[in-house]
Write an enzyme that holds these catalytic residues in place. Structure first.
Site, short mmCIF file in Angstrom:
data_model
loop_
_atom_site.label_atom_id
_atom_site.label_comp_id
_atom_site.label_asym_id
_atom_site.label_seq_id
_atom_site.Cartn_x
_atom_site.Cartn_y
_atom_site.Cartn_z
N ASN A 7 0.87 -1.19 0.00
CA ASN A 7 0.00 0.00 0.00
C ASN A 7 0.90 1.23 0.00
OD1 ASN A 7 -1.84 2.02 0.47
ND2 ASN A 7 -2.60 1.18 2.41
N ARG A 91 -2.83 -2.10 -3.17
CA ARG A 91 -3.98 -1.25 -2.94
C ARG A 91 -3.87 -0.06 -3.88
NH1 ARG A 91 -5.90 1.61 2.68
NH2 ARG A 91 -7.87 2.33 1.85
N HIS A 180 -12.89 3.37 0.66
CA HIS A 180 -12.90 2.34 1.72
C HIS A 180 -13.62 1.08 1.23
CE1 HIS A 180 -12.85 5.78 4.91
NE2 HIS A 180 -11.61 5.37 4.68
N GLY A 208 -12.96 5.94 11.14
CA GLY A 208 -11.56 6.03 11.56
C GLY A 208 -11.12 7.46 11.40
N ARG A 239 -10.95 16.00 7.68
CA ARG A 239 -11.74 16.39 6.49
C ARG A 239 -13.12 16.88 6.92
NH1 ARG A 239 -10.70 10.85 4.10
NH2 ARG A 239 -8.56 10.95 3.35
N PHE A 282 -9.59 10.80 18.14
CA PHE A 282 -10.79 10.68 18.97
C PHE A 282 -10.45 10.40 20.44
CE2 PHE A 282 -14.58 10.91 16.22
CZ PHE A 282 -13.92 11.13 15.02
N GLU A 332 -14.19 0.36 15.91
CA GLU A 332 -13.79 -0.84 16.65
C GLU A 332 -13.47 -0.55 18.10
OE1 GLU A 332 -10.51 -2.69 14.51
OE2 GLU A 332 -11.57 -2.38 12.62
N GLU A 382 -8.31 -4.94 5.62
CA GLU A 382 -8.21 -4.64 4.19
C GLU A 382 -7.07 -5.42 3.55
OE1 GLU A 382 -9.23 -0.12 3.64
OE2 GLU A 382 -8.59 -0.49 5.68
P1 AMP Z 1 -8.01 4.39 11.48
O1 AMP Z 1 -7.98 5.52 10.50
O2 AMP Z 1 -9.02 3.35 11.17
O3 AMP Z 1 -6.64 3.83 11.77
O4 AMP Z 1 -8.50 5.04 12.88
C1 AMP Z 1 -7.68 5.92 13.56
C2 AMP Z 1 -8.48 6.66 14.60
O5 AMP Z 1 -9.10 5.72 15.50
C3 AMP Z 1 -7.59 7.50 15.49
O6 AMP Z 1 -7.51 8.79 14.97
C4 AMP Z 1 -8.32 7.50 16.78
O7 AMP Z 1 -9.05 8.71 16.82
C5 AMP Z 1 -9.30 6.35 16.75
N1 AMP Z 1 -9.10 5.43 17.87
C6 AMP Z 1 -8.19 4.45 17.99
N2 AMP Z 1 -8.30 3.83 19.19
C7 AMP Z 1 -9.29 4.47 19.85
C8 AMP Z 1 -9.90 4.30 21.15
N3 AMP Z 1 -9.47 3.40 22.00
N4 AMP Z 1 -10.90 5.15 21.48
C9 AMP Z 1 -11.34 6.11 20.63
N5 AMP Z 1 -10.82 6.28 19.39
C10 AMP Z 1 -9.82 5.50 19.01
#
Ligand code: AMP
Length: 398
Positions: A7, A91, A180, A208, A239, A282, A332, A382
């Site tokens: 990727n 990807r 996605h 995410g 975004r 988050f 998740e 993915e």
């Molecule tokens: P992704 O783009 O799927 O890798 O998601 C990343 C985002 O998931 C990060 O910016 C976090 O804001 C969020 N994240 C990861 N772990 C947690 C958690 N335990 N509680 C809340 N948000 C989370």
């Protein structure tokens, strides 16, 4: 059968090597700062010590060479020779309207990825560089392109057409594509298995740093929230998601911002970061909100609200919903976000199991046994989906 999944981003390269007999990850890693001072490779062989290599890597070609060296390294490697790599899955961000499925890469596919550079100006060029670098380093090894847009190609035209003059659709390919796709496909297939039926109405929420929702009927995408680019739809980490397009003219007139400056602001300084002024993460926002920060609370509330509205819209589009799926970093791992969203969906027949919802990062049903609409958390994968498509397309060739 061993499959390398690659990727490529503009200055990064992520990889995972799978043994498809067991679907086990043999090694994975990340190269960062390609072409920038301070290039670094982080290599994690399964069951062995992690290795970090700091070495100048001028191009993706250098990065691929380095990754392959690590995979056969006597100490940190997991292969006895590069010949063990049977196929490579890439990807690729944008396949335009041309690809509804993954494809074996040939000259025609390379031309199409090039053709769609205007629609994916940051990613498609990096994807092409990665493909060419692998072709050079692994001559004769079949390669597959797995498009982020492919799963959404089943959307009906009424869902993807934009209400602007039709000539822009015809001449400039301007329409909704959605992204996605690999993740929505993976979790919707898994949810269908959990429900024991292919004939299902699903709403999949990939929440995410980038976020999107998809409406999936009988395994086919019917609508999704991202658009021509990943900027549209939900509020994301940085975004903006959907806003009134007139904002662009007002800012250009009042702040004298150029189109590129506005585009950069909407992609990189907006979303929950823009609202809160604190962070795009988050975890930071949940903590700040607990400590009483009102703008962090507002950012989270606005994010949840937009997800609730989009799920409602897709339940209407599908004329009902059997299950809602949460995936990706927030989906998740944030019981708080899930609860905030699901408690606004009782009108659909969603009943949350608050105890089950406390779990993070594992596949679980978080609705009560009596809930009319089932709710699942399904960790996305993915890379495995890319490896599976690559195996299915190349197994006859090997
Ligand atoms: P992704 O783009 O799927 O890798 O998601 C990343 C985002 O998931 C990060 O910016 C976090 O804001 C969020 N994240 C990861 N772990 C947690 C958690 N335990 N509680 C809340 N948000 C989370």
């Amino acid at each position: 059968m061993k499959i390398l999944v690659v990727n490529c981003g503009s200055s990064s390269l992520k990889y995972q090597l799978f043994d498809m007999l067991t679907e086990e990850v043999l090694a994975k890693g990340l190269v960062e700062r390609i072409g920038i001072e301070g290039s670094v490779l982080t290599h994690k062989p399964t069951g062995k010590e992690k290795k970090i290599v700091q070495q100048t890597m001028q191009s993706h070609k250098d990065a691929i060479k380095m990754v392959l060296q690590m995979l056969v390294d006597p100490q940190y490697g997991v292969l006895s020779s590069m010949k063990e790599i049977d196929a490579v899955g890439h990807r690729v961000l944008h396949g335009g309207s041309k690809y509804a499925e993954s494809v074996i890469i040939d000259e025609k596919v390379l031309d199409a990825i090039e053709e769609f550079v205007p629609l994916g100006p940051l990613h498609n060029p990096a994807n092409l560089i990665g493909i060419n670098a692998c072709a050079e380093a692994l001559p004769g090894v079949p390669m597959v392109a797995v498009f982020d847009t492919a799963f959404h190609q089943t959307m009906p035209k009424k869902a993807y057409i934009y209400a602007i003059p039709y000539k822009y659709y015809e001449n400039n390919h301007i329409r909704k594509y959605g992204f996605h796709g690999t993740s929505h496909k993976f979790v919707s297939q898994r949810a269908a298995k959990l429900l024991g039926s292919e004939n299902t109405k699903l709403i999949t929420c990939h929440l995410g740093n980038g976020s999107s929702v998809a409406a999936v009927k009988n395994g086919k995408c019917m609508d999704t929230s991202m658009g021509l680019t990943p900027l549209d739809g939900l509020i994301m980490g940085t975004r903006s998601g959907t806003i009134d397009p007139a904002v662009i003219k007002v800012l250009a007139d009042e702040e004298h911002m150029t189109i590129n400056e506005i585009d950069n602001m909407l992609n990189k300084q907006s979303g929950v970061l823009g609202i809160s002024g604190i962070s795009s993460d988050f975890r930071d926002l949940e903590q700040a909100s607990e400590e009483g920060n009102e703008r962090a609370r507002l950012a989270l509330d606005a994010f949840d609200y937009k997800v609730v509205c989009t799920i409602g819209a897709y339940a209407a589009a599908l004329n009902g919903v059997d299950a809602i799926v949460f995936t990706a970093g927030v989906g998740e791992n944030s019981p708080e976000a899930r609860e905030a969203i699901l408690t606004k969906l009782t009108y659909l027949g969603v009943e949350l199991d608050k105890e089950a919802n406390k779990k993070r990062g594992e596949e679980i049903m978080i609705s009560t046994p009596d809930s009319k609409v089932k709710v699942f958390v399904i960790p996305t994968n993915e890379e495995l989906m890319i490896a599976m498509d690559t195996m299915n397309l190349t197994k006859e060739l090997i």
